[in-house]
Enzyme design. Structure first.
Site, mmCIF file in Angstrom:
data_model
loop_
_atom_site.group_PDB
_atom_site.id
_atom_site.type_symbol
_atom_site.label_atom_id
_atom_site.label_comp_id
_atom_site.label_asym_id
_atom_site.label_seq_id
_atom_site.Cartn_x
_atom_site.Cartn_y
_atom_site.Cartn_z
ATOM 1 N N THR A 65 0.836 -1.188 0.000
ATOM 2 C CA THR A 65 0.000 0.000 0.000
ATOM 3 C C THR A 65 0.876 1.246 0.000
ATOM 4 O O THR A 65 1.924 1.270 0.647
ATOM 5 C CB THR A 65 -0.900 0.001 1.238
ATOM 6 O OG1 THR A 65 -1.663 -1.206 1.260
ATOM 7 C CG2 THR A 65 -1.845 1.186 1.243
ATOM 8 N N SER A 112 1.916 5.294 -2.175
ATOM 9 C CA SER A 112 2.097 5.950 -3.465
ATOM 10 C C SER A 112 3.233 5.350 -4.271
ATOM 11 O O SER A 112 3.166 5.306 -5.504
ATOM 12 C CB SER A 112 2.329 7.451 -3.252
ATOM 13 O OG SER A 112 3.450 7.679 -2.416
ATOM 14 N N THR A 113 4.306 4.887 -3.615
ATOM 15 C CA THR A 113 5.420 4.291 -4.354
ATOM 16 C C THR A 113 5.053 2.886 -4.823
ATOM 17 O O THR A 113 5.316 2.512 -5.973
ATOM 18 C CB THR A 113 6.682 4.256 -3.483
ATOM 19 O OG1 THR A 113 6.920 5.558 -2.933
ATOM 20 C CG2 THR A 113 7.892 3.841 -4.302
ATOM 21 N N ASP A 117 6.411 -3.604 -1.225
ATOM 22 C CA ASP A 117 5.735 -2.687 -0.308
ATOM 23 C C ASP A 117 6.626 -1.483 -0.048
ATOM 24 O O ASP A 117 7.847 -1.539 -0.261
ATOM 25 C CB ASP A 117 5.413 -3.411 1.002
ATOM 26 C CG ASP A 117 4.154 -2.902 1.672
ATOM 27 O OD1 ASP A 117 3.700 -1.793 1.313
ATOM 28 O OD2 ASP A 117 3.614 -3.605 2.550
ATOM 29 N N ALA A 134 7.701 2.023 2.591
ATOM 30 C CA ALA A 134 8.111 2.237 3.981
ATOM 31 C C ALA A 134 8.036 3.713 4.294
ATOM 32 O O ALA A 134 8.256 4.567 3.424
ATOM 33 C CB ALA A 134 9.525 1.723 4.217
ATOM 34 N N GLU A 193 -0.205 -5.726 5.937
ATOM 35 C CA GLU A 193 1.074 -5.708 5.231
ATOM 36 C C GLU A 193 2.079 -6.634 5.892
ATOM 37 O O GLU A 193 2.810 -7.362 5.209
ATOM 38 C CB GLU A 193 1.620 -4.277 5.201
ATOM 39 C CG GLU A 193 0.862 -3.354 4.268
ATOM 40 C CD GLU A 193 1.284 -1.905 4.384
ATOM 41 O OE1 GLU A 193 1.058 -1.160 3.429
ATOM 42 O OE2 GLU A 193 1.825 -1.528 5.444
#
Length: 227
Positions: A32, A34-35, A87, A89, A108
């Site tokens: 989850t 934006s990256t 994912d 961070a 996650e």
């Protein structure tokens, strides 16, 4: 999806770099943020070109985006393994992470921990010599005050996360609340992780200690991969 720090180009480079590790036949954990969204879009383009994969989303947002991109979805109960998880961070220091800015860290952590390989995507603003970002802690609503008291006893300063576009607190996909707990510089991530996990009412905390296999750090010019 939440977007803080770093240019969109840096985030895109990181996400697409990690997506390039996805191979035919894989089950992929879809994180989850934006990256990670750039990775999901890149996987979607590969699926459109004929790549055969299944995705395991970690949140409503990642599930919705994966569906929009045409990625076939499954869940942990339906697969024997997750080959690769991608994912983001909120901060990383070595293989240690703080996650939970999108309030999805409980799911996650389950998916990322189950994966044979866990690839983190980030921009340089997320790097630190030591972890110091506030640690998100998902708590049962009825336990908010008692958990906050215990966090104070550990030397932390807990703040209930408020929603940006509605009155009241953020509610996770699991129906719980989030305390953002500031501890300053965290000298022993494993010790703090164990202490937080032992508090009654804590569903999950955002310390991902030693979990990252690779960190793909995107810049405007390319990607650096840390193993």
């Amino acid at each position: 999806m939440k977007s803080t720090g770093g240019s969109d180009e840096a985030k895109r480079n990181a996400g697409e770099s990690a997506a390039a590790a996805v191979e035919d036949g894989m089950v992929v954990g879809l994180g989850t943020g934006s990256t990670t969204a750039h990775a999901i879009r890149a996987i979607g383009r590969a699926v459109d070109a004929g790549l055969d994969v299944q995705g395991v989303p970690t949140s409503f947002q990642s599930r919705q985006l994966a569906r929009e991109e045409g990625i076939p979805l499954t869940d942990l109960d339906s697969v024997s393994t997750i080959d690769l998880a991608i994912d983001g961070a909120d901060q990383f220091a070595g293989a240690h992470l703080i996650k939970g800015g999108g309030a999805a860290h409980a799911r996650e952590k389950v998916v990322d921990n189950a994966a044979s390989r866990f690839l983190v995507v980030a921009d340089p603003s997320k790097a630190g010599e030591r972890l110091s970002h506030p640690v998100p802690v998902e708590v049962l609503p009825a336990a908010r005050t008692t958990v906050a008291d215990d966090v104070h006893m550990l030397g932390g300063n807990p703040t209930l996360r408020e929603a940006a576009h509605k009155d009241g607190p953020v509610v996770t996909d699991n129906g719980n609340l989030v305390l953002d707990c500031a501890f300053g510089e965290i000298r022993s991530p494993q010790e703090l992780a164990d202490d937080l996990a032992s508090i009654p009412g804590v569903v999950e905390h955002g310390l991902f200690v030693g979990m990252a296999d690779e960190i793909h750090v995107g810049t405007d010019d390319g990607v650096e991969i840390h193993e």
